[in-house]
Design an enzyme around this catalytic site. Structure first.
Site, PDB file in Angstrom:
ATOM      1  N   CYS A   2      19.409  23.743 -46.117  1.00 10.68           N
ATOM      2  CA  CYS A   2      19.823  25.140 -46.650  1.00 10.68           C
ATOM      3  C   CYS A   2      18.737  25.698 -47.705  1.00 10.68           C
ATOM      4  O   CYS A   2      18.142  25.006 -48.452  1.00 10.68           O
ATOM      5  CB  CYS A   2      21.144  25.347 -47.273  1.00 10.68           C
ATOM      6  SG  CYS A   2      22.529  24.571 -46.494  1.00 10.68           S
ATOM      7  N   ARG A  27      14.299  24.984 -43.618  1.00 13.17           N
ATOM      8  CA  ARG A  27      15.325  24.179 -44.624  1.00 13.17           C
ATOM      9  C   ARG A  27      16.587  24.089 -43.794  1.00 13.17           C
ATOM     10  O   ARG A  27      17.620  23.292 -44.171  1.00 13.17           O
ATOM     11  CB  ARG A  27      15.548  24.773 -45.809  1.00 13.17           C
ATOM     12  CG  ARG A  27      14.310  24.806 -46.542  1.00 13.17           C
ATOM     13  CD  ARG A  27      14.671  25.397 -47.906  1.00 13.17           C
ATOM     14  NE  ARG A  27      15.388  24.224 -48.845  1.00 13.17           N
ATOM     15  CZ  ARG A  27      14.944  23.536 -49.378  1.00 13.17           C
ATOM     16  NH1 ARG A  27      13.788  23.274 -49.606  1.00 13.17           N
ATOM     17  NH2 ARG A  27      15.814  22.708 -50.457  1.00 13.17           N
ATOM     18  N   TRP A  75      21.823  24.787 -43.095  1.00  8.36           N
ATOM     19  CA  TRP A  75      21.933  23.526 -42.400  1.00  8.36           C
ATOM     20  C   TRP A  75      23.404  23.173 -42.477  1.00  8.36           C
ATOM     21  O   TRP A  75      23.816  22.593 -43.543  1.00  8.36           O
ATOM     22  CB  TRP A  75      20.729  22.642 -42.724  1.00  8.36           C
ATOM     23  CG  TRP A  75      21.100  21.447 -41.859  1.00  8.36           C
ATOM     24  CD1 TRP A  75      20.306  21.200 -40.696  1.00  8.36           C
ATOM     25  CD2 TRP A  75      21.478  19.982 -42.108  1.00  8.36           C
ATOM     26  NE1 TRP A  75      20.213  20.030 -40.334  1.00  8.36           N
ATOM     27  CE2 TRP A  75      21.121  19.273 -40.899  1.00  8.36           C
ATOM     28  CE3 TRP A  75      22.239  19.651 -42.886  1.00  8.36           C
ATOM     29  CZ2 TRP A  75      21.466  18.027 -40.660  1.00  8.36           C
ATOM     30  CZ3 TRP A  75      22.806  18.279 -42.764  1.00  8.36           C
ATOM     31  CH2 TRP A  75      22.401  17.584 -41.596  1.00  8.36           C
ATOM     32  N   ASN A 101      23.374  25.459 -51.797  1.00 11.32           N
ATOM     33  CA  ASN A 101      22.663  24.369 -51.163  1.00 11.32           C
ATOM     34  C   ASN A 101      22.972  23.146 -51.628  1.00 11.32           C
ATOM     35  O   ASN A 101      22.838  22.957 -52.679  1.00 11.32           O
ATOM     36  CB  ASN A 101      21.097  24.593 -51.074  1.00 11.32           C
ATOM     37  CG  ASN A 101      20.514  23.392 -50.716  1.00 11.32           C
ATOM     38  OD1 ASN A 101      20.550  22.679 -50.026  1.00 11.32           O
ATOM     39  ND2 ASN A 101      19.063  23.167 -51.316  1.00 11.32           N
ATOM     40  N   GLY A 102      23.748  22.373 -50.833  1.00 10.20           N
ATOM     41  CA  GLY A 102      24.180  20.916 -51.448  1.00 10.20           C
ATOM     42  C   GLY A 102      25.490  20.608 -51.002  1.00 10.20           C
ATOM     43  O   GLY A 102      25.892  21.176 -49.781  1.00 10.20           O
ATOM     44  N   GLU A 489       5.971   6.297 -35.058  1.00 12.72           N
ATOM     45  CA  GLU A 489       5.932   7.558 -35.148  1.00 12.72           C
ATOM     46  C   GLU A 489       5.429   8.548 -34.053  1.00 12.72           C
ATOM     47  O   GLU A 489       6.191   9.742 -33.846  1.00 12.72           O
ATOM     48  CB  GLU A 489       4.869   7.875 -36.140  1.00 12.72           C
ATOM     49  CG  GLU A 489       4.265   9.086 -36.679  1.00 12.72           C
ATOM     50  CD  GLU A 489       5.528  10.088 -37.340  1.00 12.72           C
ATOM     51  OE1 GLU A 489       6.539   9.433 -37.755  1.00 12.72           O
ATOM     52  OE2 GLU A 489       5.140  11.289 -37.400  1.00 12.72           O
ATOM     53  N   LYS A 493       8.132  11.490 -32.856  1.00 14.79           N
ATOM     54  CA  LYS A 493       7.544  13.127 -32.794  1.00 14.79           C
ATOM     55  C   LYS A 493       8.183  13.446 -31.524  1.00 14.79           C
ATOM     56  O   LYS A 493       8.494  14.728 -31.286  1.00 14.79           O
ATOM     57  CB  LYS A 493       5.998  13.240 -32.661  1.00 14.79           C
ATOM     58  CG  LYS A 493       5.165  12.947 -33.940  1.00 14.79           C
ATOM     59  CD  LYS A 493       5.414  14.298 -35.145  1.00 14.79           C
ATOM     60  CE  LYS A 493       6.480  14.125 -35.850  1.00 14.79           C
ATOM     61  NZ  LYS A 493       6.571  13.294 -37.038  1.00 14.79           N
ATOM     62  N   GLU A 496      11.845  14.291 -31.520  1.00 20.66           N
ATOM     63  CA  GLU A 496      12.271  15.148 -32.373  1.00 20.66           C
ATOM     64  C   GLU A 496      12.137  16.617 -31.962  1.00 20.66           C
ATOM     65  O   GLU A 496      13.093  17.593 -32.319  1.00 20.66           O
ATOM     66  CB  GLU A 496      12.318  14.852 -33.684  1.00 20.66           C
ATOM     67  CG  GLU A 496      10.628  15.213 -33.982  1.00 20.66           C
ATOM     68  CD  GLU A 496      10.530  14.926 -35.734  1.00 20.66           C
ATOM     69  OE1 GLU A 496      11.399  15.362 -36.553  1.00 20.66           O
ATOM     70  OE2 GLU A 496       9.456  14.318 -36.024  1.00 20.66           O
ATOM     71  N   HIS A 512      10.239  -9.250 -24.533  1.00 18.12           N
ATOM     72  CA  HIS A 512      11.532  -9.734 -25.120  1.00 18.12           C
ATOM     73  C   HIS A 512      12.831  -8.805 -24.882  1.00 18.12           C
ATOM     74  O   HIS A 512      13.910  -8.900 -25.411  1.00 18.12           O
ATOM     75  CB  HIS A 512      11.469 -10.146 -26.604  1.00 18.12           C
ATOM     76  CG  HIS A 512      10.444 -11.195 -27.030  1.00 18.12           C
ATOM     77  ND1 HIS A 512      10.686 -12.480 -26.731  1.00 18.12           N
ATOM     78  CD2 HIS A 512       9.195 -10.821 -27.675  1.00 18.12           C
ATOM     79  CE1 HIS A 512       9.281 -13.167 -27.083  1.00 18.12           C
ATOM     80  NE2 HIS A 512       8.564 -12.064 -27.598  1.00 18.12           N
ATOM     81  N   LYS A 611      14.168  20.700 -42.608  1.00 19.53           N
ATOM     82  CA  LYS A 611      12.867  19.920 -43.127  1.00 19.53           C
ATOM     83  C   LYS A 611      13.274  19.111 -44.333  1.00 19.53           C
ATOM     84  O   LYS A 611      12.581  17.941 -44.689  1.00 19.53           O
ATOM     85  CB  LYS A 611      12.002  21.265 -43.445  1.00 19.53           C
ATOM     86  CG  LYS A 611      10.687  20.688 -44.195  1.00 19.53           C
ATOM     87  CD  LYS A 611       9.722  20.289 -42.951  1.00 19.53           C
ATOM     88  CE  LYS A 611       8.249  19.708 -43.315  1.00 19.53           C
ATOM     89  NZ  LYS A 611       7.949  18.613 -42.405  1.00 19.53           N
TER      90      LYS A 611
HETATM   91  C1  F6R Z   1      10.075  13.833 -39.078  1.00 20.48           C
HETATM   92  C2  F6R Z   1      10.444  14.196 -40.379  1.00 20.48           C
HETATM   93  C3  F6R Z   1      11.440  13.442 -40.983  1.00 20.48           C
HETATM   94  C4  F6R Z   1      10.956  13.202 -42.392  1.00 20.48           C
HETATM   95  C5  F6R Z   1      12.107  12.581 -43.415  1.00 20.48           C
HETATM   96  C6  F6R Z   1      11.766  12.439 -44.582  1.00 20.48           C
HETATM   97  O1  F6R Z   1       8.902  14.659 -38.475  1.00 20.48           O
HETATM   98  O2  F6R Z   1       9.777  14.975 -40.747  1.00 20.48           O
HETATM   99  O3  F6R Z   1      11.766  12.118 -40.527  1.00 20.48           O
HETATM  100  O4  F6R Z   1       9.748  12.373 -42.752  1.00 20.48           O
HETATM  101  O5  F6R Z   1      13.289  13.415 -43.139  1.00 20.48           O
HETATM  102  O6  F6R Z   1      11.392  13.631 -45.399  1.00 20.48           O
HETATM  103  P1  F6R Z   1      10.604  13.571 -46.786  1.00 20.48           P
HETATM  104  O7  F6R Z   1       9.217  12.932 -46.509  1.00 20.48           O
HETATM  105  O8  F6R Z   1      10.430  14.928 -47.256  1.00 20.48           O
HETATM  106  O9  F6R Z   1      11.262  12.599 -47.694  1.00 20.48           O
END
Ligand code: F6R
Length: 616
Positions: A2, A27, A75, A101-102, A489, A493, A496, A512, A611
């Site tokens: 949010c 956000r 969010w 927000n929260g 990773e 990517k 997501e 395995h 984010k």
């Molecule tokens: C994936 C992504 C998330 C963040 C995770 C941690 O692309 O962005 O998996 O890496 O939510 O976020 P931070 O680094 O802000 O603690």
């Protein structure tokens, strides 16, 4: 999660709040809403969907007049994303309005009490409970809005950044924070409120970041009073100068923030090591490490806590710290660590990695580690973030704002910081020779140019590969050693942003179980660089090939062996093994980006994500 925005001053609030919401949309983007006070009426409009949907709805029929306003991009936590659950929320009398927000964790018991007292609720949200609690306190205790907010917040459990407005007191806004960020921009007779400073950077560079447990009464033409929520004591707020500029938060000609941020990596990594890594002198200066060198170098164990992509950077760091500094490392999901009664000794060092510096699980893991006596070191990108303030010491990544929801430059700059840290500790402990140390510095300094080469030479080729595999329902990613976390990773990517199911594995684990998935349809991305178990990985490729899997190899420039086996190869320049993740990750970012674009996905704002994950 949010984003909240507010304005009180002499300008039209609507365009400021609207643009602010657009900048904070990373956000959360389930719904959005704005309330404006035009001097007489409170005009409120909210809708499920994005800020663009809100703009269309608002401008269809709601007055955009007024120089006080608040806005929210959501969010969803409590209640499905629909118009009614969107913020802002009115109190029952419709005199008060709130953005939040929260999460208010005890909202359900508070709600029961309020229902008994005759309050009714339109939405399923915890926020509507909070605004009615504030109203109830105001009426019951006959106090002003600021006091009522304070009393109500002292009855809540949870996290919040809120802004509250009372239309009978049209010259003030009340803000408060606990666990969710809140910045106040200070202009000439005007104030800006936001979850981060991006909504107001063109108006002022003076900012107060409220600390946890603080609230402020902001009065037009009168200024700000900051107090502690718990005991009402006055606080002298620290006014900081903003370092962010407008260019950093705009797309700068790229189609998406994610692409811009992928291309920013050479400069972001330079910014990470600039002023710290003095290659000519053969030294690394990092004040957070230098000031605590004994504690860090003598750690019996390093425990890394993080989530998502930051957790993957932690896994890369595990290989680097153990290889260079010979310190045992454990890497934990912060969300697991915080709840599993971990054994932590006083001479353990905990490293918390977080781009946003706001991730709730990582924050909780830090608090737990501190309670148990560990020294906690933070690696964050967002300056002044909650995690950077909660840790005993730390190092910023200096990657600049990362706006695309999928993390890219945060990952590579986190690895850069952690590599410098491991090198420093290795040198201090005598675990690495001077010449090896210098060689590592020289190689790290060459990484940005090598990333530029990958970007310049492989982007078009990666587009072709993306086109070929864009309709696959599944994809596997394999790597070994330092590149096993890169495989994880790469898979994250793709999942997501394209919504294609993908899994990362250590290449040798295939036999395995996962090898059963291989058939002629299955694309398998294999990181097979010359340094690092090359022959073993080539054998793993053979195993996949003999089961007709499709191979996309990430190889060292000039490689012929994998080229002869693979359906496609993407070349990266040679470097030392521990630094290969900084290069191998680039084609994987581009591959997922192009697939997502070709599938018409919302690359910067993938579904269901946000984010900054400030809830558990
Ligand atoms: C994936 C992504 C998330 C963040 C995770 C941690 O692309 O962005 O998996 O890496 O939510 O976020 P931070 O680094 O802000 O603690």
């Amino acid at each position: 999660m949010c984003g909240i925005v507010g304005y009180i001053g002499h300008r039209d609030a609507y365009p400021i709040v609207l643009k602010g919401l657009q900048r904070l949309e990373y956000r959360g983007y389930d719904s959005a809403g704005i309330a404006l006070y035009d001097g007489q009426e409170l005009n409120l409009c909210k809708t499920k969907g994005k800020v663009a949907d809100l703009k269309a709805k608002f401008e269809e029929g709601t007055s955009t007049k007024g120089n006080i306003g608040i806005g929210h991009t959501r969010w969803a936590t409590h209640g499905v994303p629909n118009d009614v659950n969107s913020h802002p929320h009115y109190s029952n009398s419709e005199n008060l309005v709130i953005i939040h927000n929260g999460i208010i964790e005890n909202y359900s018991s508070l709600k029961k009490e309020l229902v008994k007292r005759g309050y009714t609720f339109q939405s399923d949200t915890d926020t509507e409970v909070l605004i009615n609690l504030i109203e109830d306190v105001m009426v019951k205790e006959d106090v002003k809005l600021g006091k009522a907010v304070q009393i109500a917040l002292n009855q809540t459990i949870g996290a919040y950044a809120i802004t509250v407005f009372d239309k009978r007191k049209p010259n003030e806004l009340i803000v408060a924070r606990l666990g969710s960020p809140l910045a106040i921009g200070i202009g000439e007779d005007e104030f800006f409120i936001a979850s981060d400073a991006s909504p107001f950077i063109e108006f002022t560079s003076n900012v107060i970041y409220l600390e946890d447990g603080e609230m402020a009464v902001i009065r037009r033409n009168k200024g700000i009073k900051v107090r502690k929520i718990q005991d009402d004591s006055l606080v002298d707020p620290y006014v900081q100068e903003l370092k962010m500029n407008l260019e950093q938060i705009e797309k700068g000609g790229y189609d998406h923030f994610m692409l811009k941020e992928i291309y920013e990596q050479p400069n972001a990594i330079k910014d990470t090591y600039r002023g710290r890594m003095l290659v000519d002198k053969g030294i690394i200066k990092m004040s957070g490490v230098d000031d605590n060198i004994e504690r860090l170098a003598n750690a019996k164990r390093i425990i890394i806590v993080a989530c998502g992509t930051s957790w993957h950077a932690g896994l890369v760091a595990e290989y680097i710290f153990e290889d260079l500094a010979r310190i045992p490392v454990e890497v934990e999901y912060a969300s697991e660590f915080r709840y599993r009664n971990p054994v932590i000794y006083e001479n353990d060092v905990v490293i918390a990695i977080s781009q946003s510096g706001e991730t709730a699980d990582t924050m909780a893991a830090i608090k737990l580690a501190k309670e148990k006596g560990a020294f906690v070191f933070g690696v964050c990108n967002v300056v002044g973030s909650s995690i950077s303030r909660e840790t005993h010491a730390g190092a910023y990544t200096h990657a600049g704002p990362e706006i695309g929801v999928a993390s890219t430059k945060a990952f590579t700059t986190q690895i850069t910081v952690l590599t410098m840290m491991a090198l420093k500790l290795a040198k201090y402990k005598g675990a690495i020779s001077d010449s090896q140390f210098r060689f590592h510095l020289q190689e790290l300094e060459r990484i940005p140019a090598k990333i530029t080469r990958v970007l310049e030479t492989s982007n078009d080729h990666i587009k072709e590969i993306a086109d070929k595999y864009k309709n696959t329902p599944n994809c596997l990613y394999l790597g070994r050693g330092f590149n096993f976390p890169v495989a994880l990773e790469g898979a994250l990517k793709l999942k997501e942003i394209s919504y294609i199911h993908a899994e990362g594995y250590p290449a040798a684990e295939m036999k395995h179980g996962p090898i059963a998935l291989i058939d002629e349809q299955m694309p398998v991305v294999v990181i097979a660089t010359k340094k690092g178990h090359y022959d073993k990985v080539v054998s793993n490729i053979q195993e996949i090939k003999s089961r007709k899997g499709k191979i996309i190899g990430i190889v060292t420039e000039g490689d012929e062996e994998v080229r002869n086996l693979a359906d496609y190869v993407i070349e990266i320049p040679e470097t030392i093994e521990s630094l290969t993740p900084l290069l191998t990750t680039i084609p994987l970012q581009l591959l997922s980006y192009h697939i997502a674009v070709m599938l018409g996905r919302n690359v910067d704002q993938p579904r269901n994500l946000a984010k900054s994950v400030t809830v558990e």
